[in-house]
Design an enzyme around this catalytic site. Structure first.
Site, PDB file in Angstrom:
ATOM      1  CG  ASN A  94      -5.884 -16.295   1.050  1.00 37.02           C
ATOM      2  OD1 ASN A  94      -5.949 -15.097   0.776  1.00 37.02           O
ATOM      3  ND2 ASN A  94      -6.439 -16.815   2.125  1.00 37.02           N
ATOM      4  CB  SER A 120     -10.120  -3.341   3.475  1.00 38.89           C
ATOM      5  OG  SER A 120     -10.351  -4.083   2.300  1.00 38.89           O
ATOM      6  CB  ALA A 142      -6.076  -8.969  -1.459  1.00 38.64           C
ATOM      7  CE1 TYR A 187      -2.915  -4.078   8.455  1.00 43.43           C
ATOM      8  CE2 TYR A 187      -5.081  -4.888   7.808  1.00 43.43           C
ATOM      9  CZ  TYR A 187      -3.805  -4.466   7.471  1.00 43.43           C
ATOM     10  OH  TYR A 187      -3.428  -4.428   6.158  1.00 43.43           O
ATOM     11  CD  GLU A 188      -2.531   0.697   7.852  1.00 41.51           C
ATOM     12  OE1 GLU A 188      -1.542   1.357   7.541  1.00 41.51           O
ATOM     13  OE2 GLU A 188      -3.616   0.739   7.216  1.00 41.51           O
ATOM     14  CG  HIS A 194      -2.004  -0.983   1.183  1.00 40.40           C
ATOM     15  ND1 HIS A 194      -3.258  -0.675   0.739  1.00 40.40           N
ATOM     16  CD2 HIS A 194      -2.025  -2.292   1.496  1.00 40.40           C
ATOM     17  CE1 HIS A 194      -4.027  -1.753   0.794  1.00 40.40           C
ATOM     18  NE2 HIS A 194      -3.297  -2.753   1.248  1.00 40.40           N
ATOM     19  CG  HIS A 228       0.829  -9.123   3.468  1.00 35.69           C
ATOM     20  ND1 HIS A 228      -0.456  -8.754   3.105  1.00 35.69           N
ATOM     21  CD2 HIS A 228       1.618  -8.079   3.102  1.00 35.69           C
ATOM     22  CE1 HIS A 228      -0.446  -7.540   2.567  1.00 35.69           C
ATOM     23  NE2 HIS A 228       0.805  -7.104   2.548  1.00 35.69           N
ATOM     24  CG  HIS A 285      -5.916  -1.961   6.286  1.00 40.66           C
ATOM     25  ND1 HIS A 285      -4.849  -1.393   5.610  1.00 40.66           N
ATOM     26  CD2 HIS A 285      -6.570  -2.736   5.389  1.00 40.66           C
ATOM     27  CE1 HIS A 285      -4.855  -1.821   4.359  1.00 40.66           C
ATOM     28  NE2 HIS A 285      -5.884  -2.632   4.184  1.00 40.66           N
TER      29      HIS A 285
HETATM   30  N1  HPA Z   1      -8.357 -13.448   5.436  1.00 44.06           N
HETATM   31  C1  HPA Z   1      -8.474 -12.141   5.733  1.00 44.06           C
HETATM   32  N2  HPA Z   1      -8.030 -11.191   4.919  1.00 44.06           N
HETATM   33  C2  HPA Z   1      -7.439 -11.562   3.773  1.00 44.06           C
HETATM   34  C3  HPA Z   1      -7.291 -12.908   3.415  1.00 44.06           C
HETATM   35  C4  HPA Z   1      -7.776 -13.906   4.308  1.00 44.06           C
HETATM   36  O1  HPA Z   1      -7.669 -15.108   4.067  1.00 44.06           O
HETATM   37  N3  HPA Z   1      -6.676 -12.945   2.209  1.00 44.06           N
HETATM   38  C5  HPA Z   1      -6.450 -11.658   1.851  1.00 44.06           C
HETATM   39  N4  HPA Z   1      -6.921 -10.817   2.786  1.00 44.06           N
END
Ligand code: HPA
Length: 302
Positions: free
Chosen positions: A245, A222, A118, A90-91, A66, A259, A88
């Site tokens: 994933n 997000s 993502a 979490y930041e 980012h 990540h 985010h």
């Molecule tokens: N979980 C949460 N956030 C994500 C994931 C995931 O598997 N993949 C990409 N962002």
């Protein structure tokens, strides 16, 4: 969170006015680029770019993938602004700060918000590299009382109790699916429900099973909070997830997500995403239409 700590309307306006004073461009579409998905921003024509650190009141991106730039320019001849790097929870940012750019976009004159992210697949039929047009979301944080709209309502942005049953613009979704078919992408462009979690850890197996049972097809960290704020201030929204994933739901599975892998898949699919969204933007017809008039806002919408 103390409500008094929130950015006021005046602070949002100060940021918007600063941007309007530093560019002659007047974007109508804003695009939020998810992890590793900034390629689209690089391909805008007549670019003017601002580092987040130079924009008054703007938070700073702290996550790899980012970058932290706001880029004005044209896509298919349409004036856009791209966020290359989002914020985010979490930041360590409160959600009203995570979503601050959305209110700034509103004051810049934006009508349509395109959000990308993502995400991990919960739905078994999804594959890595698929795209998911977001039909709806589960805002897990919001349900639990972590909402960017907490605190006194700012009527200049929107009403106290916004509806979210039409959060993701159905005409734009239909247009996107039609474009996917035309581009030969139909086999890997799905439509589903996105669940926002707080992160930064990926899900435990029990959590993944729970989210799937709740009706989520994909999960990420997000988007839903941004969409809540966008709908509160009347922006039309389109959301697209890249499936990076598969979220493990079985105890004997071997895969472990990280990540770097998420970024790798994003980079591999970034050009496909770029083509898809470029086509979509090219077919959005909004400028002369009433933003509330969903019938006239897209060409070819079914
Ligand atoms: N979980 C949460 N956030 C994500 C994931 C995931 O598997 N993949 C990409 N962002």
């Amino acid at each position: 969170m103390q409500a008094a700590e929130k950015f006021s309307f005046e602070l949002c306006k100060e940021t918007a006015d600063w941007l309007l004073g530093h560019t002659k461009q007047r974007p109508q579409i804003a695009i939020v680029c998810g992890s590793g998905l900034g390629l689209l921003a690089d391909n805008l024509k007549n670019q003017e770019s601002f580092q987040y650190t130079d924009i008054p009141n703007f938070p700073h991106s702290t996550v790899p993938g980012h970058e932290g730039r706001l880029i004005f320019g044209e896509l298919q001849g349409k004036p856009c602004v791209c966020m290359k790097g989002r914020f985010h929870l979490y930041e360590g940012y409160p959600l009203w700060k995570v979503t601050f750019p959305i209110r700034v976009f509103k004051l810049l004159g934006i009508k349509i918000l395109l959000v990308t992210n993502a995400a991990g697949a919960l739905e078994d039929s999804y594959h890595i590299g698929d795209f998911m047009v977001i039909r709806d979301h589960i805002n897990l944080l919001g349900l639990a009382g972590q909402n960017p709209l907490l605190g006194p309502n700012e009527e200049r942005f929107g009403a106290r109790f916004p509806a979210l049953s039409d959060a993701y613009d159905r005409k734009i979704c239909a247009l996107a699916l039609q474009i996917a078919r035309r581009l030969g992408y139909a086999s890997f462009v799905k439509e589903g429900v996105y669940c926002m979690v707080g992160g930064p850890n990926f899900e435990s197996i029990a959590e993944a099973r729970l989210l799937h049972l709740l009706g989520a097809d994909a999960v990420g960290m997000s988007t839903a909070a941004e969409v809540v704020v966008a709908r509160h201030c009347g922006l039309r929204v389109f959301g697209l997830s890249l499936i990076t994933n598969k979220v493990t739901k079985e105890y004997d599975a071997q895969e472990v997500v990280d990540h770097l892998h998420v970024l790798e898949v994003s980079q591999r699919q970034a050009s496909v995403l770029q083509r898809f969204l470029t086509e979509l933007v090219g077919q959005l017809e909004w400028i002369d239409s009433d933003p509330e008039d969903k019938e006239t806002a897209c060409q070819n919408g079914t």
